[in-house]
Each structure stands twice: as structure tokens, then as C-alpha cells.
Design a protein around this motif. Structure first.
Motif, PDB file in Angstrom:
ATOM      1  N   PHE A  31      41.003  40.885  44.827  1.00 51.88           N
ATOM      2  CA  PHE A  31      41.024  39.921  43.737  1.00 51.88           C
ATOM      3  C   PHE A  31      41.074  38.483  44.266  1.00 51.88           C
ATOM      4  N   SER A  32      41.689  38.292  45.434  1.00 53.23           N
ATOM      5  CA  SER A  32      41.828  36.945  45.976  1.00 53.23           C
ATOM      6  C   SER A  32      40.478  36.309  46.292  1.00 53.23           C
ATOM      7  N   LYS A  33      39.451  37.140  46.500  1.00 53.03           N
ATOM      8  CA  LYS A  33      38.125  36.628  46.797  1.00 53.03           C
ATOM      9  C   LYS A  33      37.314  36.361  45.539  1.00 53.03           C
ATOM     10  N   HIS A  34      37.838  36.761  44.396  1.00 44.92           N
ATOM     11  CA  HIS A  34      37.116  36.590  43.129  1.00 44.92           C
ATOM     12  C   HIS A  34      38.092  36.049  42.084  1.00 44.92           C
ATOM     13  N   PRO A  35      38.559  34.820  42.230  1.00 48.48           N
ATOM     14  CA  PRO A  35      39.583  34.277  41.321  1.00 48.48           C
ATOM     15  C   PRO A  35      39.125  34.181  39.873  1.00 48.48           C
ATOM     16  N   VAL A  36      37.839  33.862  39.653  1.00 53.37           N
ATOM     17  CA  VAL A  36      37.348  33.736  38.283  1.00 53.37           C
ATOM     18  C   VAL A  36      37.339  35.096  37.593  1.00 53.37           C
ATOM     19  N   ARG A  37      36.790  36.091  38.265  1.00 52.78           N
ATOM     20  CA  ARG A  37      36.748  37.434  37.689  1.00 52.78           C
ATOM     21  C   ARG A  37      38.153  37.996  37.530  1.00 52.78           C
ATOM     22  N   TYR A  38      39.035  37.659  38.434  1.00 53.62           N
ATOM     23  CA  TYR A  38      40.416  38.121  38.317  1.00 53.62           C
ATOM     24  C   TYR A  38      41.068  37.532  37.072  1.00 53.62           C
ATOM     25  N   ARG A  39      40.828  36.243  36.826  1.00 52.07           N
ATOM     26  CA  ARG A  39      41.379  35.609  35.630  1.00 52.07           C
ATOM     27  C   ARG A  39      40.806  36.247  34.369  1.00 52.07           C
ATOM     28  N   MET A  40      39.495  36.509  34.365  1.00 54.88           N
ATOM     29  CA  MET A  40      38.865  37.151  33.217  1.00 54.88           C
ATOM     30  C   MET A  40      39.392  38.570  33.029  1.00 54.88           C
ATOM     31  N   TRP A  41      39.594  39.272  34.139  1.00 53.16           N
ATOM     32  CA  TRP A  41      40.136  40.632  34.090  1.00 53.16           C
ATOM     33  C   TRP A  41      41.526  40.630  33.469  1.00 53.16           C
ATOM     34  N   GLY A  42      42.304  39.602  33.787  1.00 55.85           N
ATOM     35  CA  GLY A  42      43.632  39.485  33.199  1.00 55.85           C
ATOM     36  C   GLY A  42      43.577  39.240  31.702  1.00 55.85           C
ATOM     37  N   TRP A  43      42.618  38.398  31.262  1.00 53.18           N
ATOM     38  CA  TRP A  43      42.459  38.133  29.827  1.00 53.18           C
ATOM     39  C   TRP A  43      42.062  39.407  29.078  1.00 53.18           C
TER      40      TRP A  43
END
Length: 275
Positions: free
Chosen positions: A223-235
Motif C-alpha cells: 500500500f505504501s507504493k500506491h498512496p492514492v489507491r490506498y486512500r480510495m480503498w479506505g473510503w
């Protein structure tokens, strides 16, 4: 020393009375009204099935400018009402003589039918598989979703893509509700408010889907390499926590939007205007 819970010795016993299960005479030990939830679920789903079937085959009273029923949008045949600026896509031409709703409802209904929450709902409500937690199911064996027809539940992820497209069309329909019956822009009626509530619930239900959550972040190793997708995944994960509520809310709202258009188109009353 006998405990009363030794495995059953019935030859060929299966299900709750199988040899590997505890020999408890009662089918369950619950004392609460465990049957209430599956009964209400079955009643709610049955009511929607009856209503949507009637409206889908009615082929009438689904357009009252500027509102079009979400059951009939987009219209894919020539036998649709002409909707100025609306979703008239005559892909199937004049040979289609049945209700145009039958061409489009298969996609949102297929998405809901294979949805993880709705599976649990109708498995318990209609098939009693199982009827509730800690209540034994009446079936002799359990094969899960490994055989036909339940193995088709695996196409849920593909129905998700169609559901997104349908939600996009319904968003366009909602934008068109800011017109009046003469197609002039800058107006808002009660129907506009109903359509706005419906499209918000449709999108939140669609995006709260488990398949959507997996598409956004399910296959990432870091997840650390994909911060945008991680944030979206959290939403999406936050929405997913409310998936059951959104499933029912959007089911009610889409039926309410259709019924409102039906009332307008059938002449029951005129759409109240705010401005």
C-alpha cells in the motif's frame, strides 16, 4: 460417562444429524425471535420482486417530462417514448416488441442478485440455508456455490462494470430533471429531489460493493507504493461497512423513483415545483 452429546449413530444420517455433529435433540437452542429477520427479509424482497415485475412488463407510464423511470433507462428499442435529450438509444431497432425495461433491468438486477449481501439475504429468507445463526438448516447436504446454478454467482464482478454504466446513465437522467416539462433548464421539482436521493444511494451502494473494494486495492502488495489507491480503498472500505443498509436504501429509493414517475405519467397529480 455419557454426556448426551455423543455423535448420532443413525446410519446414513446427514446434515444436522450427521455422525460428526453433536447429538442434540432440539434443532437449535435459541430462545429469541430468530425467525423475524429472515421473515422480514423475505417479505421485503418479495414485495420488490412483485412490484418490479409488474412495472417491467407494464410498458406504460414510465416517462413524464423531464422524468424517466430508472426501470426504463436507457431505452434501447424503438418502441420507447421519445425523450427529448433523454436516454433514447435505439440499439435493438423495431423488432423488439416487448417492454424496453426487460432489455436493461437484467444488468442492475443481475448485479443485486449476485451481490454478497443479497445472497445471504435470500439464501436465509427463501431457502433457509441457513435460516439464522446457530439454527440448523433443513437441507441434508451443503455444496455451497460450487455447482450449477449457484456457481454463476461468480460473475458478480462482471455485473459490477455494467452496474457502473447504468449508474452513469441514471446520473445523466438526474441532471435532466433540472428542466421543466417544456425542457427549459433552471427548474427543480419534487421529482428532482427524489431523483437526487436515489442517485446518491445508487452510487454509494454500487461503490460499497466488495468487488469494487477488491478492484481498487485488493491485489496490491504494498500500500505504501500506491498512496492514492490506498486512500480510495479506505473510503470504499468505510462504505462497505454500510453495505447492507445501502442495499436496502437504494432498493427502496429506485422503486420510489419509478413509482413517482408512474404517478405523474398516469395523471395522478402534477409535479410540485420549487422554482
Amino acid at each position: 460417562m455419557a454426556t448426551g452429546t455423543e455423535p448420532s449413530s443413525q446410519a446414513g444420517a446427514t446434515g444436522v444429524h450427521a455422525a460428526s455433529r453433536a447429538a442434540i435433540p432440539a434443532r437449535h437452542l435459541r430462545t429469541d425471535r430468530w425467525w423475524l429477520a429472515p421473515a422480514c427479509t423475505a417479505a421485503g424482497l418479495l414485495a420488490f420482486i412483485v412490484y418490479s415485475t409488474w412495472r417491467a412488463f407494464a410498458n406504460a407510464d414510465y416517462y413524464a417530462a423531464p422524468y424517466v423511470s430508472p426501470f426504463y433507462s436507457p431505452c434501447l428499442a424503438e418502441n420507447c417514448h421519445t425523450m427529448r435529450g433523454g436516454p433514447n438509444w435505439e440499439i435493438f431497432g423495431s423488432w423488439w416488441g416487448l417492454s424496453p425495461a426487460l432489455l436493461i433491468l437484467i444488468f442492475p438486477l443481475g448485479f443485486r442478485l449476485t451481490c454478497y449481501y443479497y445472497r445471504k439475504a435470500y439464501y436465509r429468507g427463501f431457502w433457509a440455508s441457513p435460516p439464522a445463526c446457530a439454527v440448523a438448516e433443513p437441507h441434508k447436504k451443503y455444496t455451497g456455490e460450487t455447482r450449477f446454478p449457484l456457481i454463476l454467482q461468480n460473475i458478480h464482478r462482471y455485473f459490477f462494470y455494467f452496474a457502473v454504466l447504468v449508474a452513469g446513465v441514471l446520473t445523466y437522467d438526474t441532471a435532466l430533471t433540472f428542466r421543466d416539462e417544456h425542457y427549459a433548464w433552471g427548474h427543480m421539482g419534487l421529482g428532482t429531489l427524489i431523483f437526487l436521493v436515489n442517485i446518491v444511494l445508487i452510487w454509494t451502494y454500487t461503490l460499497s460493493c466488495h468487488s469494487c473494494r477488491h478492484i481498487i486495492g485488493g491485489r496490491l502488495r504494498h500500500f505504501s507504493k500506491h498512496p492514492v489507491r490506498y486512500r480510495m480503498w479506505g473510503w470504499v472500505g468505510k462504505l462497505n461497512e454500510q453495505h447492507m443498509l445501502l442495499a436496502w436504501s437504494s432498493l427502496i429509493s429506485v422503486a420510489a423513483a419509478d413509482f413517482y414517475v408512474f404517478l405523474l405519467a398516469s395523471g395522478a397529480f402534477a409535479d410540485p415545483r420549487f422554482f
